[in-house]
Structures are given as C-alpha cells and as structure tokens.
Design a protein around this motif. Structure first.
Motif, PDB file in Angstrom:
ATOM      1  N   ASP A 379      -4.955  -6.247  -1.452  1.00 18.62           N
ATOM      2  CA  ASP A 379      -4.928  -6.373   0.016  1.00 18.62           C
ATOM      3  C   ASP A 379      -3.525  -6.735   0.508  1.00 18.62           C
ATOM      4  N   LEU A 380      -2.841  -7.621  -0.221  1.00 15.77           N
ATOM      5  CA  LEU A 380      -1.481  -8.004   0.168  1.00 15.77           C
ATOM      6  C   LEU A 380      -0.511  -6.834  -0.006  1.00 15.77           C
ATOM      7  N   GLU A 381      -0.711  -6.010  -1.056  1.00 10.39           N
ATOM      8  CA  GLU A 381       0.122  -4.820  -1.233  1.00 10.39           C
ATOM      9  C   GLU A 381      -0.065  -3.852  -0.070  1.00 10.39           C
ATOM     10  N   THR A 382      -1.299  -3.726   0.391  1.00 10.10           N
ATOM     11  CA  THR A 382      -1.584  -2.863   1.548  1.00 10.10           C
ATOM     12  C   THR A 382      -0.872  -3.386   2.792  1.00 10.10           C
ATOM     13  N   LEU A 383      -0.904  -4.715   2.979  1.00  4.28           N
ATOM     14  CA  LEU A 383      -0.204  -5.314   4.114  1.00  4.28           C
ATOM     15  C   LEU A 383       1.298  -5.060   4.033  1.00  4.28           C
ATOM     16  N   LEU A 384       1.866  -5.134   2.820  1.00  5.41           N
ATOM     17  CA  LEU A 384       3.296  -4.921   2.647  1.00  5.41           C
ATOM     18  C   LEU A 384       3.671  -3.482   3.002  1.00  5.41           C
ATOM     19  N   ARG A 385       2.845  -2.523   2.603  1.00  4.84           N
ATOM     20  CA  ARG A 385       3.124  -1.117   2.939  1.00  4.84           C
ATOM     21  C   ARG A 385       2.890  -0.859   4.427  1.00  4.84           C
ATOM     22  N   ASN A 386       1.893  -1.528   5.020  1.00 10.92           N
ATOM     23  CA  ASN A 386       1.597  -1.471   6.461  1.00 10.92           C
ATOM     24  C   ASN A 386       1.488  -0.037   6.977  1.00 10.92           C
ATOM     25  N   LYS A 387       0.711   0.752   6.295  1.00 15.78           N
ATOM     26  CA  LYS A 387       0.557   2.146   6.739  1.00 15.78           C
ATOM     27  C   LYS A 387      -0.182   2.255   8.069  1.00 15.78           C
ATOM     28  N   THR A 388      -0.996   1.250   8.369  1.00 15.65           N
ATOM     29  CA  THR A 388      -1.743   1.285   9.641  1.00 15.65           C
ATOM     30  C   THR A 388      -0.912   0.762  10.805  1.00 15.65           C
ATOM     31  N   LYS A 389       0.335   0.326  10.515  1.00 13.29           N
ATOM     32  CA  LYS A 389       1.279  -0.143  11.537  1.00 13.29           C
ATOM     33  C   LYS A 389       0.729  -1.295  12.378  1.00 13.29           C
ATOM     34  N   LEU A 390       0.252  -2.332  11.679  1.00 13.20           N
ATOM     35  CA  LEU A 390      -0.177  -3.533  12.394  1.00 13.20           C
ATOM     36  C   LEU A 390       1.043  -4.245  12.984  1.00 13.20           C
ATOM     37  N   GLY A 391       0.815  -5.012  14.039  1.00 12.31           N
ATOM     38  CA  GLY A 391       1.899  -5.782  14.650  1.00 12.31           C
ATOM     39  C   GLY A 391       2.357  -6.925  13.758  1.00 12.31           C
ATOM     40  N   LEU A 393       2.754 -10.180  14.287  1.00 12.94           N
ATOM     41  CA  LEU A 393       1.967 -11.409  14.323  1.00 12.94           C
ATOM     42  C   LEU A 393       0.654 -11.237  13.572  1.00 12.94           C
ATOM     43  N   GLU A 394       0.011 -10.068  13.744  1.00 15.11           N
ATOM     44  CA  GLU A 394      -1.266  -9.814  13.060  1.00 15.11           C
ATOM     45  C   GLU A 394      -1.054  -9.774  11.551  1.00 15.11           C
ATOM     46  N   ARG A 395       0.017  -9.108  11.100  1.00 11.60           N
ATOM     47  CA  ARG A 395       0.304  -9.058   9.670  1.00 11.60           C
ATOM     48  C   ARG A 395       0.578 -10.450   9.113  1.00 11.60           C
ATOM     49  N   PHE A 396       1.281 -11.273   9.883  1.00 12.49           N
ATOM     50  CA  PHE A 396       1.583 -12.628   9.419  1.00 12.49           C
ATOM     51  C   PHE A 396       0.298 -13.437   9.259  1.00 12.49           C
ATOM     52  N   HIS A 397      -0.593 -13.343  10.253  1.00 15.55           N
ATOM     53  CA  HIS A 397      -1.871 -14.061  10.162  1.00 15.55           C
ATOM     54  C   HIS A 397      -2.678 -13.588   8.953  1.00 15.55           C
ATOM     55  N   ASP A 398      -2.732 -12.251   8.757  1.00 17.29           N
ATOM     56  CA  ASP A 398      -3.498 -11.705   7.631  1.00 17.29           C
ATOM     57  C   ASP A 398      -2.892 -12.145   6.293  1.00 17.29           C
ATOM     58  N   ALA A 399      -1.541 -12.161   6.222  1.00 20.72           N
ATOM     59  CA  ALA A 399      -0.878 -12.562   4.975  1.00 20.72           C
ATOM     60  C   ALA A 399      -1.148 -14.030   4.671  1.00 20.72           C
ATOM     61  N   LEU A 400      -1.113 -14.883   5.698  1.00 23.08           N
ATOM     62  CA  LEU A 400      -1.429 -16.304   5.511  1.00 23.08           C
ATOM     63  C   LEU A 400      -2.850 -16.479   4.992  1.00 23.08           C
ATOM     64  N   CYS A 431       6.600 -11.743   4.570  1.00 20.94           N
ATOM     65  CA  CYS A 431       7.279 -12.607   5.544  1.00 20.94           C
ATOM     66  C   CYS A 431       8.707 -12.131   5.798  1.00 20.94           C
ATOM     67  N   GLU A 432       9.405 -11.758   4.726  1.00 12.62           N
ATOM     68  CA  GLU A 432      10.784 -11.293   4.868  1.00 12.62           C
ATOM     69  C   GLU A 432      10.833  -9.992   5.661  1.00 12.62           C
ATOM     70  N   GLN A 433       9.881  -9.117   5.396  1.00 11.77           N
ATOM     71  CA  GLN A 433       9.802  -7.848   6.121  1.00 11.77           C
ATOM     72  C   GLN A 433       9.574  -8.087   7.615  1.00 11.77           C
ATOM     73  N   ILE A 434       8.672  -9.012   7.940  1.00 11.37           N
ATOM     74  CA  ILE A 434       8.373  -9.328   9.347  1.00 11.37           C
ATOM     75  C   ILE A 434       9.590  -9.946  10.023  1.00 11.37           C
ATOM     76  N   ALA A 435      10.277 -10.838   9.310  1.00 11.07           N
ATOM     77  CA  ALA A 435      11.464 -11.491   9.876  1.00 11.07           C
ATOM     78  C   ALA A 435      12.552 -10.473  10.192  1.00 11.07           C
ATOM     79  N   LYS A 436      12.784  -9.507   9.280  1.00 11.53           N
ATOM     80  CA  LYS A 436      13.796  -8.483   9.519  1.00 11.53           C
ATOM     81  C   LYS A 436      13.437  -7.633  10.733  1.00 11.53           C
ATOM     82  N   GLY A 438      11.706  -8.609  13.238  1.00  7.60           N
ATOM     83  CA  GLY A 438      11.881  -9.450  14.425  1.00  7.60           C
ATOM     84  C   GLY A 438      13.326  -9.530  14.871  1.00  7.60           C
ATOM     85  N   ARG A 439      14.255  -9.585  13.893  1.00  9.96           N
ATOM     86  CA  ARG A 439      15.682  -9.656  14.244  1.00  9.96           C
ATOM     87  C   ARG A 439      16.130  -8.380  14.948  1.00  9.96           C
ATOM     88  N   LYS A 440      15.581  -7.235  14.513  1.00 15.71           N
ATOM     89  CA  LYS A 440      15.938  -5.968  15.147  1.00 15.71           C
ATOM     90  C   LYS A 440      15.311  -5.852  16.535  1.00 15.71           C
TER      91      LYS A 440
END
Length: 647
Positions: A379-391, A393-400, A431-436, A438-440
């Motif tokens: 499930d975490l690998e799926t979140l990292l690939r994010n093929k469904t293009k979740l936002g 914040l949603e990805r962060f909540h799911d990862a937590l 988390c690192e992917q989400i942070a990057k 966010g900076r962009k």
C-alpha cells in the motif's frame, strides 16, 4: 558571482545566511565563496578558513575559538566614541565613564585587550565577586578609571575594595542589600578609609526578553524606595553622607526594546535627582547593562534582536538623563554603563567541523527488500507511485495511517523486521516527495509545514553544546550559524546540528530567521574535504560558562590581528591549546599517575593469567598513557581543504 556549474551566487548565500543583517559590517562573502571578516570595517578582510588552516599548520584543529582582537578593541572605542558624540550633540555637561563587567568574559586575553583599548577613555571595570575584584584591582590602571563593585559582599570583599581606595583607585561599593551597608560602615571605621558608595535601586520598570524576570519588584538585587530611605539614615548617623556618589540600576541582559531602556533611565534619573536634592554629593548614574546584540539581524524587539542601534542607545541615555536633571534643577551626573555583551560578543566565533551526515531515508530499509512483501508495504509503494494523483495532504494522511498500522502489526507479531524497515523507508520517501512538490507549488497546507523539519538530516559536528554554547542549550539563545566556505555553491541539505556528547539534547535545532525561528539550517552536501561551520557572536558568556560535561573541556583557541603592512594580511599572535584528557580528569579529582598505576596493575594481572601477551600488555599501557596527553575532542583525519592564503 555565479559559478559555472549552477545559477547560485555568493550574493544569494549572503542573503540566505544573513551576514549583512547581523554582521554589522564586519562579515562578507568573497567571490570565491569564503566568509571574510573585516575587524575594523576599513576594507581589510581576513578569510576565516585561512585562519583555520594557519592554526592547523600549528597543530590546532577544530573545534576552535577564533578571536579577532582588533574587533574587540574596535567595539570598546566605538561605544566610548558614540557616548562622547551624544554628549557633545546634546550639550551634556557631564562625562561618560563606562566599565566592562568582567563576568561576561573573564579570560585574561579579553580583559587585557579591553583595558588597553579603553586607556584613552578612562574605561573601567565592574566586578561581581571576590575573584573578579582581585582581577580588577590588579588590572586597573589610572586614578580616573572606575571599579564598580556589585554582587553579594562579605567582609573580605569589602576589605579588598577599601584596600583599593588606599591605593588611590576610584572604587565604588554598590549596596545591593541593607545589611551590606552596615558592614561597609563598620569596616570603614576600622580601617580608617572613607568609602565611595552607590545604591542599587530596585526599579518598578521591568526588562524584556529572556532576562525580564531578573528585574522589577522581585529582582534578586537592589533597594526598594523604603530601603533607600533607611540607608540614607544609616549614612547620616555614621557621618558618611559625603560617601554616597552613585545610583545604579540593571534591567537585565539583552534588552530588545529601546522603550524599556528609556523608561528605566527616566525612573533612575528621578531617584538620582531626589538624592542630590537631599544633600548628597552624588556624581555618577550607572545605567547598568542591557545593551543588546542583534543576533538574527531583524532589528525588532524579538528577544534575540534589538530595535535600536548602539548610537541610538547612547543618545537616548544621554538625552533622558539631561532632561530629567534639567527639569529638577540638578547638575547632570557622569554616566556609567556596564555594557558587556555588546562589547565582546562580536569579536569571537566558534569553528566546528562536520564529519558525518545521518540521513534517515537512506538508512532505513532501502537495501533490505523483504522476500514476501506485506500488504501494508504494498500500500505504501502504491502511495509512493501515486498513479491516482492524490493530493499532497491526502497522501500524507494515508502514509501516516499506514506507518502507524505497520508499527501496530509489528508489536502484535504480524510483521517481520524486514517489512517494518521497508514500511518506514517508504514513509520517509513519500514525505520527501510531498515536501518537494510543496516547494514547487509555493502554497503548503498548515499540516505539512513541519515536513521539512521532520525530513532534516543530522550533521554531526566535533564539539560539545554544553561546553561551548551553554546559553543555546539552557536559554534557547540563538546564534548565527553559517558555512565558512563553498558559498558559491547552492546548499541543498536541510539539517540540524548534533554534537559528540552522549546526551540527546546535545544539538542545535533552532536557527535564526528573518521572520521567525527556523527548525533547521540549509547546508551543502558533504564531500571528502573538511566542511567548517562558524557559530558567530559567541564572545559573551559562552567562553566562560561551559561546564565539563562528558569531560570535553576547553577547545583550541587562536588570537588574530591584522597586519599593518599587507592589505589583507593577518597573524596569529597567540595560540592556546585546548584541554588534554589529563587536564580534565584532574579537574574532577582524579590523578593521572594514580589512574596509570591502576591500569598497569590490571594489565600485569591479565598478563600473569595469560589473557594478554607481555608485549601486547606493554602496548596497551603505552596506548593508555599516551592518550592522557591527547586532546579530548575527536581526532578527525581528512585531507585538508585547499584555500587561497591571503597573507
């Protein structure tokens, strides 16, 4: 100047680390990306890394304190000249008679330089204890320089001050408690010496910042209004009315707001004038310490800053004393100030070497893929690939949620160590992917603001916070920190700094920022060359207040002067070697010879039992004995960085 390999410029580094904001004209970044110190702000500069390399050639490595003695002299002269300028411009009829409070930095090399620099200004010393008074008595020169005696006083303290009076020194005993006055009166009669006396007034005005509670009605020192009247009666009864010469107050160290200083000066001036009108000769008004240092360069009333300059401070003190004295028809006093931090903080910095980077994403599970992946890992690998293009914040909540699920499964015995490691590693990658992203994007939801802090690496530095930066650990005092080189390269690593002590709070995790306090600092990736950081404005208190935590002891130290005959030349006048292991263990009541003797007995016993061979035992004892003479800090062996020498 921009490098060929990137669009990053030294001007961007200058802005990122704030040298112009808090450096007060003394610090800059040269075209090659090195931090340069201008002690006299006269165009002559010294690359700090050149000083480090010069010290290395003398056998001294970081951690290291570098003192720019010309800058120390410059600060003494600057304070005196600014008060003299304000006195002239305001038409003030009195003089400025500043004193340096020895407690801020008691080191001989510091006090020596201050006494020499203050010679033409009759700049004196302030003592707060018997040892400090003994230093002041010996170092003090000239009949016009003051020695101000503060702090609790026993009979020996008072006798020492009266001894100085016999020698013709202008020593003023400041009464902090009524009981002290009784002893001063008694010992004055016993020795036949007329004392000079000051009253420390406990003002209603309270300070601001970290030391606000040290002032006001609940202050540790000082006489309230009723006690001042009692003290007056005691002086009159003892026929010592001519001895009262000074009113003193102190509203705390590092006062960030000029309005607080103005209010305290006005209140103290009223007390002074009332005493003068009651027939006491007076002559001095001591405005104490409090003159700040702008540690973050924001020029605000934030506790690590100050919303005024040294020039504004001098002018406001002079103006307000003059106004009150004129309104009450009292002759203006000579002005005394006890500025310590403002004099010594800028002249020295601590140089530390970073020798290791701890990166939680690289160290968790990436090289240990489980043979059979648990669903939580998938499930975490799926979140990292994010093929469904979740936002984000949603990805962060799911990862937590998945990280917590993995932890619960492990505790219940349903998840093996390999899968737990993979889950943790994937969480940090997400988390690192989400942070990057966010900076962009620019905008970052509030819940994601802490991601950069969570993701920050640890840069391990060869020093002890407890020894060299005690105020940061104990009081959360902020100090400017920046790389000393590579400033023509873009820094890309968010990091906190950790020391080599065995305590988890031996770290620096709060850094200056123009708007607020940052939880990390952005630094360069490490390479095979030494990487040096400078921790600036450390000349006040930090040199003297450090303890022997982990028995690390004092660091190496060099004293730097500008060379007159070379534009950017310098020389190291004095090099002080840091503590050896033998030094610090003897400081806690162990004897080097005794420990070596005990160790030899154990090795001899082990040799008799054939646990070690005789030759091996000799080598072990030689190792133990030789370490006694080694430095306490880590011996980091790296290829020395090449830097152009400027001298």
């Amino acid at each position: 100047m921009k490098t060929k390999s990137s669009s990053w410029s030294v001007a961007q580094s200058d802005d990122l680390y704030g040298f112009k904001r808090w450096g007060n004209g003394h610090l800059s970044v040269d075209d090659d990306g090195f931090v340069a110190m201008q002690p006299l702000t006269d165009g002559r500069s010294v690359r700090i890394v050149d000083v480090v390399n010069e010290a290395r050639s003398m056998g001294l490595k970081a951690p290291m304190v570098i003192r720019f003695q010309d800058l120390l002299r410059h600060r003494v002269i600057q304070l005196n000249e600014l008060f003299n300028k304000a006195i002239k411009e305001e038409g003030y009829k009195g003089s400025y008679r500043g004193v340096f409070p020895i407690k801020v930095n008691q080191l001989r090399e510091v006090v020596d330089e201050i006494v020499a620099a203050g010679k033409d200004y009759n700049y004196g010393l302030e003592a707060g204890s018997k040892p400090e008074l003994m230093i002041a008595l010996a170092m003090h020169e000239g009949s016009q320089r003051l020695i101000i005696c503060n702090g609790y006083k026993d009979n020996d303290y008072i006798r020492l001050a009266l001894l100085g009076r016999k020698l013709g020194k202008k020593i003023i005993l400041v009464v902090e408690q009524l009981s002290e006055l009784d002893e001063i009166i008694r010992l004055s009669a016993e020795t036949g010496v007329k004392p000079l006396i000051g009253f420390r007034a406990k003002l209603q005005t309270r300070g601001e910042g970290k030391w606000a509670l040290s002032s006001g009605e609940n202050a540790k020192f000082g006489l309230n209004t009723a006690e001042i009247l009692f003290a007056i009666e005691k002086l009159r009864a003892a026929k010592l009315t001519q001895s009262l010469r000074l009113v003193h107050f102190h509203i705390g160290s590092q006062v960030p707001n000029i309005l607080t200083i103005k209010n305290a000066v006005v209140e103290a001036s009223r007390v002074y004038c009332q005493l003068a009108k009651m027939g006491f000769p007076m002559g001095y008004l001591d405005v104490g310490g409090g003159l700040g240092i702008d540690y973050d360069g924001s020029r605000t009333n934030f506790e690590s800053s100050m919303n005024y300059s040294m020039e504004e401070y001098a002018r406001d003190v002079v103006f307000n004393i003059r106004e009150i004295c004129n309104s009450m028809d009292v002759e203006v006093p000579d002005i005394v100030s006890e500025s310590g931090r403002a004099i010594v903080a800028p002249h020295s910095l601590l140089v530390v070497e970073v020798f290791e980077r701890i990166n939680k994403r690289e160290s968790l599970g990436q090289q240990h893929q489980p043979e059979e992946k648990h669903k939580v890992v998938q499930d975490l690998e799926t979140l990292l690939r994010n093929k469904t293009k979740l936002g984000r914040l949603e990805r962060f909540h799911d990862a937590l949620q998945k990280k917590d699920e993995a932890f619960s499964l492990f505790n219940l015995g349903y998840l093996d160590l390999e899968n737990r490691a993979a889950a943790e590693s994937l969480f940090w990658q997400i988390c690192e992917q989400i942070a990057k992203e966010g900076r962009k994007a620019g905008y970052q939801p509030e819940e994601l603001h802490e991601l950069d802090t969570l993701l920050a690496d640890q840069y391990v530095c060869n020093f002890s916070v407890f020894q060299s930066l005690l105020d940061h650990w104990a009081l959360k005092q902020l100090f400017p920190i920046a790389p000393l080189h590579r400033l023509n390269e873009k820094p890309t690593v968010n990091a906190i700094l950790v020391d080599i002590t065995c305590d988890s709070d031996g770290k620096i995790a709060s850094f200056i920022d123009l708007q607020d306090v940052k939880d990390y600092i952005t630094l360069h990736p490490l390479n095979k060359q030494p990487y040096y950081l400078g921790i600036f404005l450390t000349g006040a208190y930090q040199d003297i207040m450090g303890d022997l935590h982990n028995l690390f002891g004092r660091v190496n130290e060099v004293h730097v002067f500008l060379e007159d005959d070379e534009p950017n030349g310098f020389y190291i006048e004095e090099a002080l070697s840091g503590s050896r292991i033998a030094d610090v263990i003897e400081g806690v009541q162990y004897q080097q010879e005794d420990l070596c003797r005990k160790m030899k007995a154990q090795i001899d016993a082990a040799t008799k039992k054939d646990m070690v061979k005789p030759r091996e035992g000799v080598r072990l004892l030689e190792l133990y004995e030789s370490q006694m003479l080694n430095k306490t800090y880590l011996n980091i062996e790296k290829k020395a960085a090449k830097a152009k020498r400027s001298h």
